[in-house]
Design an enzyme around this catalytic site. Structure first.
Site, PDB file in Angstrom:
ATOM      1  N   LYS A 177       2.911   0.529  15.515  1.00  0.00           N
ATOM      2  CA  LYS A 177       1.461   0.215  16.033  1.00  0.00           C
ATOM      3  C   LYS A 177       1.116   0.134  17.282  1.00  0.00           C
ATOM      4  O   LYS A 177       1.626  -0.743  17.970  1.00  0.00           O
ATOM      5  CB  LYS A 177       0.962  -0.464  15.016  1.00  0.00           C
ATOM      6  CG  LYS A 177      -0.582  -0.795  15.020  1.00  0.00           C
ATOM      7  CD  LYS A 177      -1.134  -2.158  14.019  1.00  0.00           C
ATOM      8  CE  LYS A 177      -2.435  -2.274  13.633  1.00  0.00           C
ATOM      9  NZ  LYS A 177      -2.667  -3.346  13.003  1.00  0.00           N
ATOM     10  N   GLU A 235      -0.585  -0.452   4.977  1.00  0.00           N
ATOM     11  CA  GLU A 235       0.102  -1.114   5.806  1.00  0.00           C
ATOM     12  C   GLU A 235       0.729  -2.444   5.397  1.00  0.00           C
ATOM     13  O   GLU A 235       0.138  -2.983   4.517  1.00  0.00           O
ATOM     14  CB  GLU A 235      -1.149  -1.482   7.033  1.00  0.00           C
ATOM     15  CG  GLU A 235      -0.580  -2.329   8.128  1.00  0.00           C
ATOM     16  CD  GLU A 235      -1.884  -2.853   8.893  1.00  0.00           C
ATOM     17  OE1 GLU A 235      -1.600  -3.190  10.338  1.00  0.00           O
ATOM     18  OE2 GLU A 235      -3.153  -2.908   8.421  1.00  0.00           O
ATOM     19  N   CYS A 291      -4.218   1.424  10.993  1.00  0.00           N
ATOM     20  CA  CYS A 291      -5.166   0.444  10.622  1.00  0.00           C
ATOM     21  C   CYS A 291      -6.147   0.360  11.925  1.00  0.00           C
ATOM     22  O   CYS A 291      -7.027   1.326  12.195  1.00  0.00           O
ATOM     23  CB  CYS A 291      -4.698  -0.999  10.270  1.00  0.00           C
ATOM     24  SG  CYS A 291      -5.994  -2.021   9.680  1.00  0.00           S
TER      25      CYS A 291
END
Length: 252
Positions: A106, A41, A140
């Protein structure tokens, strides 16, 4: 559909230095051959909460990824901070050797760090079809939300890229394994290493779990590799058809 070799780089990200990170990645992966190469990331900068300073405005990271994917004749994946339509996004790129690319923004922003105050959440769940494999893209903090990753029989593997610190590393490993078991899929989680500009420590902690929870990854010189095996996955899903008993709720 054929077996896929996946390799991820445990990268000690140079803080806020895109050019240095691009060079370090090229040097580290020079001898690595794989179908898909995974980077962490925000691999070009580190997980930094002042996007006005680091965000790509001219697709700098994407241009480098396209060039590197062509050179390696492999898919190159990883996330970057980008600015689009005056909004900041944590964008996970999936770049093919021919220059075609897909992206996932995300969805779950890490409020604990203030990411939700600086970045805009994505709305689309993205599953990429590559060489017959259906691959879900996740970043994540998405890992903590199993409903969002629920397999409705529409994917075979998940890729997670992360900056997940040492203080919560047990959760990272446990949840990766859980996502593999509950979704009967390969799950490859690629984390960064080293110490970032906020003095947070990241131990070597990248894994690939098979659908039964077995760790099928091997690490050599910061390269984490695994093979997605077609026959193995098909046989396991046929023998244990657990997904057919899943709850029939929908999300989004």
């Amino acid at each position: 559909m054929k077996d896929l070799k996946i390799s991820g780089l445990n990268l000690d990200i140079a803080w806020l230095d895109k050019d240095q990170n691009f060079k370090n990645i090229e040097d580290s992966l020079r001898e690595t051959s794989a179908d898909i190469l995974i980077l962490p990331e925000m691999f070009a900068t580190g997980f930094y909460m002042n996007p006005d300073k680091i965000a790509d405005r001219n697709e700098e990271t994407l241009h480098w990824m396209k060039k590197f994917a062509q050179e390696k004749n492999a898919v190159v994946t990883g996330s970057a901070s980008i600015c689009e339509d005056e909004k900041f996004l944590n964008r996970f790129y999936f770049v093919e050797p021919n220059g075609n690319y897909y992206f996932y923004d995300k969805r779950h922003l890490f409020s604990y760090s203030g990411e939700d105050k600086k970045y805009t959440a994505g709305n689309d769940k993205v599953i990429v079809n590559y060489k017959g494999w259906r691959i879900l893209l996740q970043v994540c903090y998405d890992l903590r939300f199993p409903v969002y990753a629920r397999n409705n029989g529409n994917y075979d593997a998940i890729l997670y890229v992360a900056n997940w610190p040492k203080s919560r590393i047990d959760a990272w490993q446990t949840l990766l394994k859980a996502r593999a078991i509950e979704n009967q899929a390969y799950v490859f989680g690629l984390n960064r290493i080293g110490i970032d500009g906020n003095r947070l420590e990241y131990p070597e902690s990248s894994f690939c779990f098979f659908a039964d929870g077995t760790d099928v990854s091997k690490t050599d010189n910061n390269i984490v590799s695994a093979t997605f095996e077609v026959e193995r996955l098909q046989e396991f899903r046929t023998k244990f058809p657990f997904l057919s008993d899943r709850d029939k709720f929908t999300l989004m």
